[in-house]
Enzyme design. Sequence first.
Site, PDB file in Angstrom:
ATOM      1  N   LYS A  74       0.817  -1.166  -0.068  1.00  0.00           N
ATOM      2  CA  LYS A  74      -0.097   0.131   0.087  1.00  0.00           C
ATOM      3  C   LYS A  74       0.833   1.288   0.056  1.00  0.00           C
ATOM      4  O   LYS A  74       2.064   1.144   0.210  1.00  0.00           O
ATOM      5  CB  LYS A  74      -0.995   0.085   1.209  1.00  0.00           C
ATOM      6  CG  LYS A  74      -1.838  -1.334   1.181  1.00  0.00           C
ATOM      7  CD  LYS A  74      -2.759  -1.597   2.365  1.00  0.00           C
ATOM      8  CE  LYS A  74      -3.667  -2.659   2.462  1.00  0.00           C
ATOM      9  NZ  LYS A  74      -4.565  -2.630   3.550  1.00  0.00           N
ATOM     10  N   TYR A  80     -12.247  -3.589  -3.137  1.00  0.00           N
ATOM     11  CA  TYR A  80     -12.489  -3.670  -1.792  1.00  0.00           C
ATOM     12  C   TYR A  80     -14.220  -3.811  -1.478  1.00  0.00           C
ATOM     13  O   TYR A  80     -14.725  -3.318  -0.648  1.00  0.00           O
ATOM     14  CB  TYR A  80     -12.198  -2.301  -0.947  1.00  0.00           C
ATOM     15  CG  TYR A  80     -10.854  -2.602  -0.448  1.00  0.00           C
ATOM     16  CD1 TYR A  80     -10.296  -3.552   0.015  1.00  0.00           C
ATOM     17  CD2 TYR A  80      -9.802  -1.322  -0.962  1.00  0.00           C
ATOM     18  CE1 TYR A  80      -8.976  -3.817   0.635  1.00  0.00           C
ATOM     19  CE2 TYR A  80      -8.476  -1.584  -0.501  1.00  0.00           C
ATOM     20  CZ  TYR A  80      -7.776  -2.739   0.207  1.00  0.00           C
ATOM     21  OH  TYR A  80      -6.835  -2.761   0.773  1.00  0.00           O
ATOM     22  N   ASN A 129      -1.722  -0.212   7.518  1.00  0.00           N
ATOM     23  CA  ASN A 129      -1.141  -1.475   7.977  1.00  0.00           C
ATOM     24  C   ASN A 129      -0.145  -2.016   6.694  1.00  0.00           C
ATOM     25  O   ASN A 129      -0.127  -3.219   6.491  1.00  0.00           O
ATOM     26  CB  ASN A 129      -2.396  -2.333   8.204  1.00  0.00           C
ATOM     27  CG  ASN A 129      -3.336  -2.733   7.349  1.00  0.00           C
ATOM     28  OD1 ASN A 129      -3.315  -2.183   6.098  1.00  0.00           O
ATOM     29  ND2 ASN A 129      -4.389  -3.312   7.453  1.00  0.00           N
ATOM     30  N   HIS A 156      -1.609  -5.545   1.747  1.00  0.00           N
ATOM     31  CA  HIS A 156      -2.699  -6.774   1.477  1.00  0.00           C
ATOM     32  C   HIS A 156      -2.413  -8.009   1.264  1.00  0.00           C
ATOM     33  O   HIS A 156      -1.469  -8.010   0.260  1.00  0.00           O
ATOM     34  CB  HIS A 156      -4.045  -6.000   0.505  1.00  0.00           C
ATOM     35  CG  HIS A 156      -4.663  -6.778   0.021  1.00  0.00           C
ATOM     36  ND1 HIS A 156      -5.979  -7.219   0.663  1.00  0.00           N
ATOM     37  CD2 HIS A 156      -4.601  -7.923  -0.748  1.00  0.00           C
ATOM     38  CE1 HIS A 156      -6.711  -8.055  -0.096  1.00  0.00           C
ATOM     39  NE2 HIS A 156      -5.685  -8.473  -0.901  1.00  0.00           N
ATOM     40  N   GLU A 198      -8.474 -11.366  -7.295  1.00  0.00           N
ATOM     41  CA  GLU A 198      -7.883 -10.080  -7.128  1.00  0.00           C
ATOM     42  C   GLU A 198      -6.771 -10.104  -8.142  1.00  0.00           C
ATOM     43  O   GLU A 198      -6.225  -9.256  -8.887  1.00  0.00           O
ATOM     44  CB  GLU A 198      -6.815  -9.969  -5.589  1.00  0.00           C
ATOM     45  CG  GLU A 198      -8.157  -9.735  -4.652  1.00  0.00           C
ATOM     46  CD  GLU A 198      -7.720 -10.110  -3.146  1.00  0.00           C
ATOM     47  OE1 GLU A 198      -8.517  -9.891  -2.571  1.00  0.00           O
ATOM     48  OE2 GLU A 198      -6.808 -10.543  -3.127  1.00  0.00           O
TER      49      GLU A 198
HETATM   50  P1  IDP Z   1      -7.052  -7.582   5.798  1.00  0.00           P
HETATM   51  O1  IDP Z   1      -6.413  -6.397   5.030  1.00  0.00           O
HETATM   52  O2  IDP Z   1      -6.266  -7.911   7.114  1.00  0.00           O
HETATM   53  O3  IDP Z   1      -7.801  -8.601   5.087  1.00  0.00           O
HETATM   54  P2  IDP Z   1      -9.948  -6.574   6.192  1.00  0.00           P
HETATM   55  O4  IDP Z   1     -10.576  -6.672   7.349  1.00  0.00           O
HETATM   56  O5  IDP Z   1     -10.063  -7.265   4.956  1.00  0.00           O
HETATM   57  O6  IDP Z   1      -8.259  -6.713   6.854  1.00  0.00           O
HETATM   58  O7  IDP Z   1      -9.811  -5.049   5.746  1.00  0.00           O
HETATM   59  C1  IDP Z   1      -9.167  -4.653   4.649  1.00  0.00           C
HETATM   60  C2  IDP Z   1      -8.394  -3.188   4.861  1.00  0.00           C
HETATM   61  O8  IDP Z   1      -9.502  -2.335   5.326  1.00  0.00           O
HETATM   62  C3  IDP Z   1      -7.461  -3.408   5.876  1.00  0.00           C
HETATM   63  O9  IDP Z   1      -6.239  -3.830   5.700  1.00  0.00           O
HETATM   64  C4  IDP Z   1      -7.455  -2.030   6.468  1.00  0.00           C
HETATM   65  O10 IDP Z   1      -6.385  -1.186   5.450  1.00  0.00           O
HETATM   66  C5  IDP Z   1      -8.644  -1.521   6.034  1.00  0.00           C
HETATM   67  N1  IDP Z   1      -9.397  -1.570   7.464  1.00  0.00           N
HETATM   68  C6  IDP Z   1      -9.716  -2.485   8.198  1.00  0.00           C
HETATM   69  N2  IDP Z   1     -10.685  -2.238   9.078  1.00  0.00           N
HETATM   70  C7  IDP Z   1     -10.395  -0.729   9.096  1.00  0.00           C
HETATM   71  C8  IDP Z   1     -10.782   0.137  10.500  1.00  0.00           C
HETATM   72  O11 IDP Z   1     -11.351  -0.097  11.350  1.00  0.00           O
HETATM   73  N3  IDP Z   1     -10.418   1.421  10.050  1.00  0.00           N
HETATM   74  C9  IDP Z   1      -9.586   1.815   9.253  1.00  0.00           C
HETATM   75  N4  IDP Z   1      -9.092   0.888   8.081  1.00  0.00           N
HETATM   76  C10 IDP Z   1      -9.630  -0.420   8.082  1.00  0.00           C
HETATM   77 MG    MG Z   2      -9.409  -8.710   3.809  1.00  0.00          MG
END
Ligand code: IDP
Ligand code: MG
Length: 151
Positions: free
Chosen positions: A11, A51, A114, A117, A128
Amino acid sequence: MPRERTFVLLKPDAVHRGLVGTIVHRFERRGLKLVGMKAMRVSKGLAETYYAEHKGKPFFEGLVKYVTSSPVVAIVLEGDGAVAVVRRMMGKTNSAEAEPGTIRGDFGLQIGRNLIHGSDSTTSARREIDLFFKPEELLEYTRIDEAWLYE
Ligand code: IDP
Ligand code: MG
């Protein structure tokens, strides 16, 4: 028959913080084969499709803004159990809770920044990979160390 493939997106924070090489290095050392990689910008349309499962969640708009704000690096990795191996190497979604030794746990502090992905299943991986890569952008070759990575 190719081994399992997974999709990884580094990212914008990973790119801006100069962590692309560090993260790719971890996957290479693990034995995962690089079959596709490109630096690119994600359009709003692509981000919304990619997404789609998060549409309607409170963080959706911010998430789309985040991944479209600046260049990213899209990657396809191949290897036995690649999907699960990469998920474990990434660590928990919230960087603040991710274990040290994981990518998010070593380099991040927040859930909304974070770094990376990784596909959560082989079905998501196929979807994807198709979204981000044309078939001719994916390489087929044998890594020289495969004879020692696999028995
Ligand atoms: P993952 O990336 O670990 O699979 P997911 O739940 O699929 O996690 O969420 C996708 C992305 O959405 C996350 O990697 C993060 O960038 C963002 N995200 C998820 N939950 C939150 C939140 O509560 N606040 C801000 N961003 C979030
Ligand atoms: Mg995910």
